[in-house]
Write a protein that holds these residues in place. Structure first.
Motif, PDB file in Angstrom:
ATOM      1  N   GLU A 155      -3.523  11.983   4.586  1.00 27.08           N
ATOM      2  CA  GLU A 155      -4.080  10.707   4.155  1.00 27.08           C
ATOM      3  C   GLU A 155      -4.140  10.683   2.631  1.00 27.08           C
ATOM      4  O   GLU A 155      -4.644  11.615   2.008  1.00 27.08           O
ATOM      5  N   VAL A 156      -3.634   9.610   2.046  1.00 27.63           N
ATOM      6  CA  VAL A 156      -3.620   9.461   0.600  1.00 27.63           C
ATOM      7  C   VAL A 156      -4.384   8.195   0.232  1.00 27.63           C
ATOM      8  O   VAL A 156      -4.016   7.094   0.652  1.00 27.63           O
ATOM      9  N   ARG A 157      -5.451   8.349  -0.538  1.00 23.62           N
ATOM     10  CA  ARG A 157      -6.254   7.202  -0.963  1.00 23.62           C
ATOM     11  C   ARG A 157      -5.873   6.829  -2.392  1.00 23.62           C
ATOM     12  O   ARG A 157      -6.004   7.636  -3.310  1.00 23.62           O
ATOM     13  N   THR A 158      -5.393   5.604  -2.584  1.00 26.10           N
ATOM     14  CA  THR A 158      -5.005   5.103  -3.899  1.00 26.10           C
ATOM     15  C   THR A 158      -5.635   3.736  -4.115  1.00 26.10           C
ATOM     16  O   THR A 158      -5.433   2.822  -3.311  1.00 26.10           O
ATOM     17  N   ASN A 159      -6.409   3.614  -5.186  1.00 24.82           N
ATOM     18  CA  ASN A 159      -7.110   2.353  -5.482  1.00 24.82           C
ATOM     19  C   ASN A 159      -7.919   1.856  -4.286  1.00 24.82           C
ATOM     20  O   ASN A 159      -7.946   0.658  -3.989  1.00 24.82           O
ATOM     21  N   GLY A 160      -8.542   2.811  -3.577  1.00 28.66           N
ATOM     22  CA  GLY A 160      -9.399   2.440  -2.458  1.00 28.66           C
ATOM     23  C   GLY A 160      -8.676   2.194  -1.152  1.00 28.66           C
ATOM     24  O   GLY A 160      -9.313   1.968  -0.118  1.00 28.66           O
ATOM     25  N   VAL A 161      -7.341   2.205  -1.171  1.00 28.24           N
ATOM     26  CA  VAL A 161      -6.554   1.957   0.043  1.00 28.24           C
ATOM     27  C   VAL A 161      -6.042   3.283   0.591  1.00 28.24           C
ATOM     28  O   VAL A 161      -5.473   4.092  -0.150  1.00 28.24           O
ATOM     29  N   VAL A 162      -6.239   3.515   1.896  1.00 25.87           N
ATOM     30  CA  VAL A 162      -5.796   4.753   2.534  1.00 25.87           C
ATOM     31  C   VAL A 162      -4.438   4.532   3.195  1.00 25.87           C
ATOM     32  O   VAL A 162      -4.261   3.597   3.982  1.00 25.87           O
ATOM     33  N   ASN A 163      -3.476   5.383   2.867  1.00 22.33           N
ATOM     34  CA  ASN A 163      -2.147   5.348   3.485  1.00 22.33           C
ATOM     35  C   ASN A 163      -1.848   6.703   4.112  1.00 22.33           C
ATOM     36  O   ASN A 163      -2.375   7.736   3.676  1.00 22.33           O
ATOM     37  N   ILE A 164      -0.995   6.691   5.125  1.00 23.57           N
ATOM     38  CA  ILE A 164      -0.548   7.922   5.771  1.00 23.57           C
ATOM     39  C   ILE A 164       0.825   8.279   5.211  1.00 23.57           C
ATOM     40  O   ILE A 164       1.723   7.440   5.165  1.00 23.57           O
ATOM     41  N   ALA A 165       0.965   9.530   4.762  1.00 20.26           N
ATOM     42  CA  ALA A 165       2.235   9.988   4.193  1.00 20.26           C
ATOM     43  C   ALA A 165       2.669  11.271   4.879  1.00 20.26           C
ATOM     44  O   ALA A 165       1.841  12.055   5.366  1.00 20.26           O
ATOM     45  N   LYS A 166       3.955  11.488   4.923  1.00 21.83           N
ATOM     46  CA  LYS A 166       4.501  12.719   5.482  1.00 21.83           C
ATOM     47  C   LYS A 166       4.206  13.871   4.537  1.00 21.83           C
ATOM     48  O   LYS A 166       4.381  13.760   3.325  1.00 21.83           O
ATOM     49  N   ALA A 167       3.716  14.980   5.073  1.00 25.22           N
ATOM     50  CA  ALA A 167       3.459  16.157   4.248  1.00 25.22           C
ATOM     51  C   ALA A 167       4.742  16.578   3.546  1.00 25.22           C
ATOM     52  O   ALA A 167       5.816  16.611   4.149  1.00 25.22           O
ATOM     53  N   GLY A 168       4.620  16.883   2.266  1.00 23.11           N
ATOM     54  CA  GLY A 168       5.788  17.262   1.479  1.00 23.11           C
ATOM     55  C   GLY A 168       6.390  16.113   0.689  1.00 23.11           C
ATOM     56  O   GLY A 168       7.336  16.311  -0.073  1.00 23.11           O
ATOM     57  N   THR A 169       5.828  14.912   0.835  1.00 21.07           N
ATOM     58  CA  THR A 169       6.330  13.754   0.096  1.00 21.07           C
ATOM     59  C   THR A 169       6.045  13.922  -1.389  1.00 21.07           C
ATOM     60  O   THR A 169       4.956  14.350  -1.787  1.00 21.07           O
ATOM     61  N   LYS A 170       7.015  13.567  -2.239  1.00 19.70           N
ATOM     62  CA  LYS A 170       6.811  13.604  -3.673  1.00 19.70           C
ATOM     63  C   LYS A 170       5.817  12.515  -4.073  1.00 19.70           C
ATOM     64  O   LYS A 170       5.854  11.401  -3.556  1.00 19.70           O
ATOM     65  N   LEU A 171       4.944  12.841  -5.004  1.00 24.89           N
ATOM     66  CA  LEU A 171       3.932  11.879  -5.437  1.00 24.89           C
ATOM     67  C   LEU A 171       4.568  10.618  -6.011  1.00 24.89           C
ATOM     68  O   LEU A 171       4.016   9.524  -5.902  1.00 24.89           O
TER      69      LEU A 171
END
Length: 699
Positions: A155-171
């Motif tokens: 789970e990646v939280r950016t500007n208050g929004v939570v998104n699901i990303a594949k482990a190993g994804t480049k930032l």
């Protein structure tokens, strides 16, 4: 005896029949490479597969040896699948016999003998599968039980929004390319600044950084500095360069060896090469090396100063960064590639090469017309060279060798000599000045400087009377506001000009008056709330404040004014790319002083710092060129002493606080310095203003 094999012994051919091998041989080019020849080069494109029939070859990325290949091995497998940029170089370490199969030849084989070509493709796939399996097993072995805890999604939280990303994804893939029209050059992951090339394997909070933010600006400048040193190395003949002291709006570039060029020619060629690097969009790589490997790399580059820093390293390995052949300490994340580094200019002033960053607000503060800051920086460096201290590594070695007392004596002696010179400059003026105006940015050491200058003036027969401009603020409700609607106490218009003119004129005329006093608690001005003050024949008025050099200050030519600017201007480099920022030194001074003496937390000071810096750029630095004399308040040993306090104060900043990003970077910065216990510091030292224990009275 040298090992030799046939095609049948190579993994991708082992299951072929004799007839199939004979058919394949018609499409393979057999050739020989002599020892030392590069068969493929890192960064080049290629679509050929090589099989080794005899000899050995070395696989290398940058200067790191990855593996040794022998007869029966192969390399370049991915090239058969699609044209690839080679990730590593392969060099013959002995005489090498190889068979080369190009993708074009394989395409022809596909047309003529489809079944055989498909079989060969399957074998290449098996080889690649086995390689991936070996890598996976190795990683699992290294991770041990932690391997079972790895997740496939985060789970990646950016500007208050939570998104699901594949482990190993480049930032870089998880953030926008721009924010408010500015390119995103890095990120913070759980408040720690990181490169966009980093992969994410655990849930966290991710925020973008642009060059307009405090931490983004640091990353951008360091990245451009790396590009400049690489560009100098790429010139023919190479130019040896280093990042010198910062002037806020620009870096002074140290030209170690111009390669026979004059300064203007060097600036022109460097700018062209840097623009070429931007156009090539080279990736900025991170490479983990053992301390021994890093030391060897630095010595090969002629960077003895960087190799010495590793003498005091607590770690067995270190991270280096590179965009070509030059490697430097990482010293914080860098931009992911050179395409994002287009905002720079190179210019020359007299005998100085300057690297600008196209910040119009900063460029407007350019004081180099006077060349005083650069002159003092070089004067400071000259006595450091005499001590044999040219870098953090030299400095640490000297401290460990028992030279702490000598370093402190010489540093303090340099200050005292310069203060004495300034006093002599004042006294030698004819007619004698009646007003001394002293200005400098936050935590530059103005308070102690004034006290020490007062002593030197008394030695010369003058009695100074100090008056702070802080007592001439207008009532708080009358204070101008900034663009955010907040009171702008750092604007010149926040001062009562009529009241200042009244008091300054009266004092210079020899009248006794009660000066103004400002009550910061109530926000009210008392025009006659200060002490009775007058100037006798041998007395001189010292005006101190951030606006003391402002040309609008109501001091007239007849007042015979002498203006002084004070600021730390020099610092030590870790290597030719990375130098400690004098702005960071001032911030650490302020953090220690305010936490130690005023109970203001490090977090509060860090969050306030961008506003302080903005005020300095607008109201202080533009006028330093008007100074009659400049005092460089840098002390070579101060971070070693400040570290004793700052390490704890910075650790007090919690990770969920926005100030943590800067606090973490400052902790990494001071970690490079050997600690010095504060009892070594003389009571009259400017450093005592920040750590306490000054021998001067408070008032």
């Amino acid at each position: 005896m040298e090992k030799k094999v046939s095609l049948a012994d190579v993994a991708i051919f082992t299951d072929l029949t004799p007839a199939e091998l004979a058919a394949i041989e018609q499409f393979i080019e057999f050739t020989t490479f002599e020892q030392g020849v590069d068969i493929i080069q890192e960064g080049s494109e290629g679509d050929d597969l090589y099989v080794i029939l005899s000899g050995q070859a070395q696989v290398r990325r940058g200067t790191l040896d990855l593996s040794t290949l022998e007869a029966g091995g192969c390399f370049g497998e991915l090239g058969l699948l699609s044209t690839q940029v080679r990730a590593a170089s392969v060099t013959a370490t002995t005489r090498l016999e190889v068979g080369r199969l190009s993708r074009q030849a394989l395409d022809t084989l596909m047309d003529e003998q489809t079944a055989l070509a498909k079989k060969l493709y399957r074998n290449v796939g098996k080889v690649l599968r086995d390689m991936v399996t070996d890598i996976t097993d190795t990683v699992a072995l290294l991770l041990g039980n932690n391997a079972r805890q790895l997740r496939t999604e985060v789970e990646v939280r950016t500007n208050g929004v939570v998104n699901i990303a594949k482990a190993g994804t480049k930032l870089r893939a998880l953030l926008p390319a721009t924010v408010d029209g500015e390119a995103v050059i890095a990120a913070t992951l759980d408040r720690k600044a990181v490169s966009l090339n980093r992969s994410i394997y655990a849930s966290g909070r991710l925020e973008p950084l642009t060059r307009t933010s405090m931490e983004g600006s640091v990353i951008y400048r360091q990245s451009v500095g790396l590009m400049l040193v690489e560009a100098g190395h790429m010139l023919s003949p190479p130019a040896k360069l280093g990042i010198g002291p910062s002037l806020g709006f620009a870096y002074i570039i140290e030209v170690i060896d111009a390669g026979g060029r004059d300064l203007k020619t060097l600036a022109s060629q460097l700018a062209a090469m840097m623009k070429q690097l931007v156009a090539e969009d080279r990736p900025i790589r991170r490479e983990r090396r053992t301390v021994e490997e890093a030391r060897s790399q630095f010595l090969d580059q002629g960077w003895d100063m960087a190799a010495r820093v590793l003498h005091s390293s607590r770690n067995s390995s270190v991270t280096l960064v590179s965009m070509g052949e030059i490697y430097a300490f990482e010293f914080g994340p860098k931009a992911p590639s050179t395409a994002l580094l287009e905002h720079f200019d190179l210019d020359t002033r007299s005998d100085t090469l300057l690297l600008y960053f196209r910040d119009e607000e900063l460029r407007a503060t350019d004081p180099v017309q006077s060349q005083v800051p650069n002159h003092l920086a070089r004067q400071h460096d000259s006595w450091l060279n005499a001590l044999g201290i040219t870098s953090v590594g030299n400095y640490n070695d000297a401290c460990v060798s028992g030279e702490v007392s000598q370093i402190i004596r010489v540093a303090e002696g340099f200050h005292e000599k310069r203060i004495s010179q300034i006093a002599d400059e004042i006294v030698s003026r004819s007619p004698l000045p009646r007003i001394i105006c002293i200005s400098g940015p936050s935590s530059s050491g103005k308070t102690t400087f004034i006290k020490r200058l007062s002593v030197q003036l008394r030695v010369n027969g003058l009695v100074p009377r100090t008056l702070s401009l802080d007592n001439y603020y207008v009532d708080r409700e009358k204070t101008v506001r900034d663009e955010d609607g907040e009171f702008d106490f750092e604007a010149y218009q926040a001062l009562d000009q009529d009241l200042m003119a009244r008091d300054f004129n009266a004092l210079v005329a020899g009248r006794e008056i009660r000066t103004a006093r400002y009550d910061f608690a109530s926000g009210l001005s008392n025009p006659e709330g200060g002490p009775l003050t007058s100037l006798g024949p041998n007395e001189i008025l010292m005006l101190e404040g951030i606006h003391a050099l402002n040309p609008e200050l109501p001091v007239e030519q007849g007042h015979r004014v002498f203006r002084i600017f004070i600021n730390p201007m020099t610092s030590l480099p870790l290597d030719p790319v990375n130098r400690v920022s004098v702005s960071d030194i001032r911030l650490v001074r302020r953090i220690v002083r305010d936490r130690h003496q005023r109970c203001i937390t490090a977090a509060d000071n860090i969050l306030r710092w961008p506003s302080v810096s903005r005020g300095e750029r607008r109201h202080i630095f533009p006028f330093q060129r008007l100074a009659d004399s400049v005092f460089n308040s840098s002390l070579i040993y101060e971070l070693s002493v400040l570290k004793v306090y700052a390490e704890r104060y910075l650790l007090e900043v919690p990770q969920d606080n926005p100030a943590f990003t800067t606090a973490f970077r400052l902790r990494r910065m001071i970690a490079h310095f050997v600690a010095i216990y504060p009892n070594h510091v003389p009571p009259t030292s400017l450093l005592r203003e920040f750590i306490g224990g000054s021998g001067f009275p408070e008032h």
